[in-house]
Design an enzyme around this catalytic site. Structure first.
Site, PDB file in Angstrom:
ATOM      1  N   CYS A   1      -1.584 -25.553 -37.247  1.00 25.08           N
ATOM      2  CA  CYS A   1      -1.162 -26.926 -37.496  1.00 25.08           C
ATOM      3  C   CYS A   1      -1.615 -27.391 -38.887  1.00 25.08           C
ATOM      4  O   CYS A   1      -1.212 -26.801 -39.877  1.00 25.08           O
ATOM      5  CB  CYS A   1      -1.648 -27.852 -36.383  1.00 25.08           C
TER       6      CYS A   1
ATOM      7  N   HIS B   1       1.173 -25.739 -31.992  1.00 23.45           N
ATOM      8  CA  HIS B   1      -0.123 -25.565 -31.327  1.00 23.45           C
ATOM      9  C   HIS B   1      -0.047 -24.458 -30.283  1.00 23.45           C
ATOM     10  O   HIS B   1       0.339 -24.719 -29.133  1.00 23.45           O
ATOM     11  CB  HIS B   1      -0.542 -26.872 -30.652  1.00 23.45           C
TER      12      HIS B   1
ATOM     13  N   GLU C   1      -2.435 -23.139 -28.694  1.00 19.64           N
ATOM     14  CA  GLU C   1      -3.397 -23.425 -27.624  1.00 19.64           C
ATOM     15  C   GLU C   1      -2.835 -24.396 -26.590  1.00 19.64           C
ATOM     16  O   GLU C   1      -3.391 -24.535 -25.493  1.00 19.64           O
ATOM     17  CB  GLU C   1      -4.705 -23.964 -28.210  1.00 19.64           C
TER      18      GLU C   1
END
Length: 213
Positions: free
Chosen positions: A82, A191, A193
């Site tokens: 990011c 992202h 994650e």
């Protein structure tokens, strides 16, 4: 093997660290650190980021981590996430902020005159939510992830590389570089994650990546 997650106070640090711990198992020790010496000693480095780029750059410098990140990007398997990916470029329109200059190119805001869909409906900025990822070039970190897989985005700015380093594109509404790669560095706008199984696969691939591309 030790993987350092760079903590400069400006990232989704807990989620990134926990996701890496989940996929690494016994293969690697995941270390969340604000210590430049620990970053320097790590085998691999993850550079997350969240928030405004001027704030991120200021905190990186204030905490003495700028040079450690630059050194790691030269020599180690390195993953930018990011705003951590955006910081690798030369300049951002967000606050007219100089970046780290690892990659040539700039970071721009989604232009208001292009923010409409095929029916003329206005699209919101920030670009937030799930979006498809289209493979431009095969990369070891994308192994096992199909073309068109959806990842999670939250951003108002995106990078525009000056060199031919884009490996993944997305679209909102026009195509833009969503991931870039060169040698030992992979940097992604979205992202992983927060991107469920596909994102975990990318992070697992990073854990086992030797840094070659």
């Amino acid at each position: 093997m030790k993987i350092a997650v760079v903590d400069y106070g400006m990232g989704n640090l807990r989620s990134v660290t926990k996701a890496l711990e989940h996929v690494a198992g016994d293969a690697a020790e995941i270390i969340l650190t604000a210590d430049p010496a620990v970053v320097a000693a790590a085998d691999k480095v993850v550079f997350p980021g969240q928030g405004a780029m001027p704030d991120c750059m200021r905190e990186l410098e204030a905490r003495g981590l700028k040079q450690a990140v630059l050194d790691a990007a030269k020599t180690k398997p390195f993953l930018g996430i990011c705003v951590g990916a955006q910081l690798l470029f030369e300049f951002s329109e967000e606050g007219d902020t100089p970046g780290l200059g690892v990659f040539k190119g700039k970071v721009i805001r989604f232009p208001a005159d292009k923010m409409h869909d095929e029916h003329g409906q206005k699209l919101k900025v920030p670009h937030m939510g799930w979006n498809e990822m289209f493979i431009l070039k095969d990369h070891p970190l994308w192994a096992g992830i199909p073309d068109g897989e959806r990842f999670y985005f939250v951003h108002s700015y995106h990078f525009v590389p000056a060199d031919d380093i884009a490996v993944i594109e997305s679209a909102y509404p026009y195509r833009f570089a969503a991931a870039v790669a060169r040698a030992n560095i992979f940097a992604i706008q979205c992202h992983p994650e927060k991107s469920h199984n596909a994102g975990l696969k990318l992070l697992e691939n990073f854990v086992h990546w030797n840094g070659c591309f």
